[in-house]
Design a protein around this motif. Structure first.
Motif, PDB file in Angstrom:
ATOM      1  N   ALA A  65       0.858  -1.183   0.000  1.00 30.02           N
ATOM      2  CA  ALA A  65       0.000   0.000   0.000  1.00 30.02           C
ATOM      3  C   ALA A  65       0.893   1.231   0.000  1.00 30.02           C
ATOM      4  O   ALA A  65       2.112   1.142  -0.177  1.00 30.02           O
ATOM      5  N   GLU A  66       0.254   2.370   0.200  1.00 36.11           N
ATOM      6  CA  GLU A  66       1.017   3.609   0.323  1.00 36.11           C
ATOM      7  C   GLU A  66       0.708   4.217   1.670  1.00 36.11           C
ATOM      8  O   GLU A  66      -0.429   4.141   2.147  1.00 36.11           O
ATOM      9  N   CYS A  67       1.715   4.830   2.271  1.00 40.33           N
ATOM     10  CA  CYS A  67       1.507   5.488   3.561  1.00 40.33           C
ATOM     11  C   CYS A  67       0.449   6.588   3.385  1.00 40.33           C
ATOM     12  O   CYS A  67       0.529   7.396   2.459  1.00 40.33           O
ATOM     13  N   ALA A  68      -0.542   6.581   4.277  1.00 40.98           N
ATOM     14  CA  ALA A  68      -1.643   7.539   4.157  1.00 40.98           C
ATOM     15  C   ALA A  68      -1.172   8.976   4.382  1.00 40.98           C
ATOM     16  O   ALA A  68      -1.846   9.917   3.986  1.00 40.98           O
ATOM     17  N   ARG A  69       0.003   9.151   5.010  1.00 39.20           N
ATOM     18  CA  ARG A  69       0.472  10.515   5.285  1.00 39.20           C
ATOM     19  C   ARG A  69       1.551  10.991   4.322  1.00 39.20           C
ATOM     20  O   ARG A  69       1.535  12.135   3.890  1.00 39.20           O
ATOM     21  N   CYS A  70       2.519  10.101   3.993  1.00 35.84           N
ATOM     22  CA  CYS A  70       3.639  10.579   3.161  1.00 35.84           C
ATOM     23  C   CYS A  70       3.680   9.897   1.787  1.00 35.84           C
ATOM     24  O   CYS A  70       4.531  10.230   0.974  1.00 35.84           O
ATOM     25  N   LEU A  71       2.797   8.942   1.544  1.00 34.85           N
ATOM     26  CA  LEU A  71       2.674   8.250   0.255  1.00 34.85           C
ATOM     27  C   LEU A  71       3.839   7.314  -0.074  1.00 34.85           C
ATOM     28  O   LEU A  71       3.933   6.805  -1.185  1.00 34.85           O
ATOM     29  N   GLN A 131       5.322  11.805  10.035  1.00 35.06           N
ATOM     30  CA  GLN A 131       4.831  13.188  10.133  1.00 35.06           C
ATOM     31  C   GLN A 131       4.176  13.663   8.848  1.00 35.06           C
ATOM     32  O   GLN A 131       3.674  14.779   8.771  1.00 35.06           O
ATOM     33  N   GLY A 132       4.246  12.835   7.814  1.00 31.12           N
ATOM     34  CA  GLY A 132       3.558  13.190   6.573  1.00 31.12           C
ATOM     35  C   GLY A 132       4.294  14.237   5.766  1.00 31.12           C
ATOM     36  O   GLY A 132       5.475  14.509   5.980  1.00 31.12           O
ATOM     37  N   LEU A 133       3.571  14.820   4.845  1.00 33.07           N
ATOM     38  CA  LEU A 133       4.159  15.800   3.941  1.00 33.07           C
ATOM     39  C   LEU A 133       3.764  17.209   4.358  1.00 33.07           C
ATOM     40  O   LEU A 133       2.683  17.438   4.888  1.00 33.07           O
ATOM     41  N   CYS A 134       4.630  18.158   4.054  1.00 33.87           N
ATOM     42  CA  CYS A 134       4.309  19.565   4.308  1.00 33.87           C
ATOM     43  C   CYS A 134       3.229  19.983   3.300  1.00 33.87           C
ATOM     44  O   CYS A 134       3.381  19.760   2.095  1.00 33.87           O
ATOM     45  N   PRO A 135       2.128  20.554   3.774  1.00 33.35           N
ATOM     46  CA  PRO A 135       1.052  20.927   2.848  1.00 33.35           C
ATOM     47  C   PRO A 135       1.434  22.076   1.910  1.00 33.35           C
ATOM     48  O   PRO A 135       0.773  22.316   0.900  1.00 33.35           O
ATOM     49  N   VAL A 136       2.514  22.782   2.233  1.00 33.72           N
ATOM     50  CA  VAL A 136       2.914  23.927   1.414  1.00 33.72           C
ATOM     51  C   VAL A 136       3.871  23.514   0.298  1.00 33.72           C
ATOM     52  O   VAL A 136       3.596  23.728  -0.882  1.00 33.72           O
ATOM     53  N   CYS A 137       4.972  22.842   0.669  1.00 36.80           N
ATOM     54  CA  CYS A 137       5.974  22.523  -0.353  1.00 36.80           C
ATOM     55  C   CYS A 137       5.904  21.067  -0.789  1.00 36.80           C
ATOM     56  O   CYS A 137       6.518  20.687  -1.779  1.00 36.80           O
ATOM     57  N   GLY A 138       5.177  20.230  -0.036  1.00 36.80           N
ATOM     58  CA  GLY A 138       5.012  18.839  -0.436  1.00 36.80           C
ATOM     59  C   GLY A 138       6.171  17.942  -0.053  1.00 36.80           C
ATOM     60  O   GLY A 138       6.180  16.766  -0.370  1.00 36.80           O
ATOM     61  N   LYS A 139       7.174  18.492   0.661  1.00 35.91           N
ATOM     62  CA  LYS A 139       8.298  17.644   1.079  1.00 35.91           C
ATOM     63  C   LYS A 139       7.937  16.887   2.345  1.00 35.91           C
ATOM     64  O   LYS A 139       7.026  17.287   3.080  1.00 35.91           O
ATOM     65  N   GLU A 140       8.712  15.853   2.615  1.00 33.38           N
ATOM     66  CA  GLU A 140       8.494  15.124   3.862  1.00 33.38           C
ATOM     67  C   GLU A 140       8.850  16.026   5.033  1.00 33.38           C
ATOM     68  O   GLU A 140       9.941  16.596   5.073  1.00 33.38           O
ATOM     69  N   ARG A 141       7.940  16.120   5.988  1.00 28.35           N
ATOM     70  CA  ARG A 141       8.186  16.970   7.157  1.00 28.35           C
ATOM     71  C   ARG A 141       9.416  16.520   7.934  1.00 28.35           C
ATOM     72  O   ARG A 141      10.152  17.337   8.469  1.00 28.35           O
TER      73      ARG A 141
END
Ligand SMILES: [Zn+2]
Ligand SMILES: [Zn+2]
Length: 163
Positions: A65-71, A131-141
């Motif tokens: 699958a894919e991580c629901a937060r960082c893909l 921690q998922g992805l940053c909603p602004v730049c899309g990078k991993e937090r």
């Protein structure tokens, strides 16, 4: 793979506990894939002097699958455990909603497929602390970025640049 339930009740001594390996790689699952075969067994035993058939399903489901937060890709597996009791008098009523054919045969691969769908977690994470992805730049937090924490609306960042 079909298990002849009608025959089991008429010839209880014919019971054999089949092992299985089902290939579900071409099937559609909600939010995950099954690239490896699902392996397990269906243990058959009798209770109540042969009046109740006990089917114990045990298997391991390995999914991608894919991580629901960082893909990021996630590989995980979970056990399948289900015990079904069928009484001689009324198993044809199929109160358990089993995949039975009109001839009284149980579709074991369909049973396992359904069990995967009801047992699978509703979401997958690469790590529970992801921690998922940053909603602004899309990078991993976790890798760090220079975006401000509370910028949620793109218009504000443009406004900030103008000021
Ligand atoms: Zn993640
Ligand atoms: Zn960022």
């Amino acid at each position: 793979m079909f298990l002849d339930i009608r025959k089991l009740f008429s010839q209880p001594e014919s019971a054999q506990s089949p092992a299985f390996s089902f290939d579900f790689s071409g099937e559609d699952f909600p939010g995950y894939r099954m690239e490896a075969p699902c392996e397990g067994k269906l243990e058959i035993s009798w209770e109540g002097h042969g009046h109740r058939l006990r089917l114990k399903l045990e298997a391991q489901a390995a999914v991608s699958a894919e991580c629901a937060r960082c893909l990021k890709p996630v590989q995980t597996s979970f056990p399948l455990n289900r015990t079904i009791l069928l009484r001689e008098q009324d198993w044809m009523d199929n109160e358990e909603d089993l995949p039975l054919t009109a001839e009284g045969k149980l579709d074991v691969s369909e049973l396992v497929y359904t069990e995967i769908v009801v047992t699978a977690p509703s979401m997958f994470l690469c790590d529970e602390n992801c921690q998922g992805l940053c909603p602004v730049c899309g990078k991993e937090r976790a890798l760090g970025c220079t975006c401000e924490e509370n910028v949620t609306d793109g218009r504000f960042s443009i406004l900030n640049q103008l000021l």
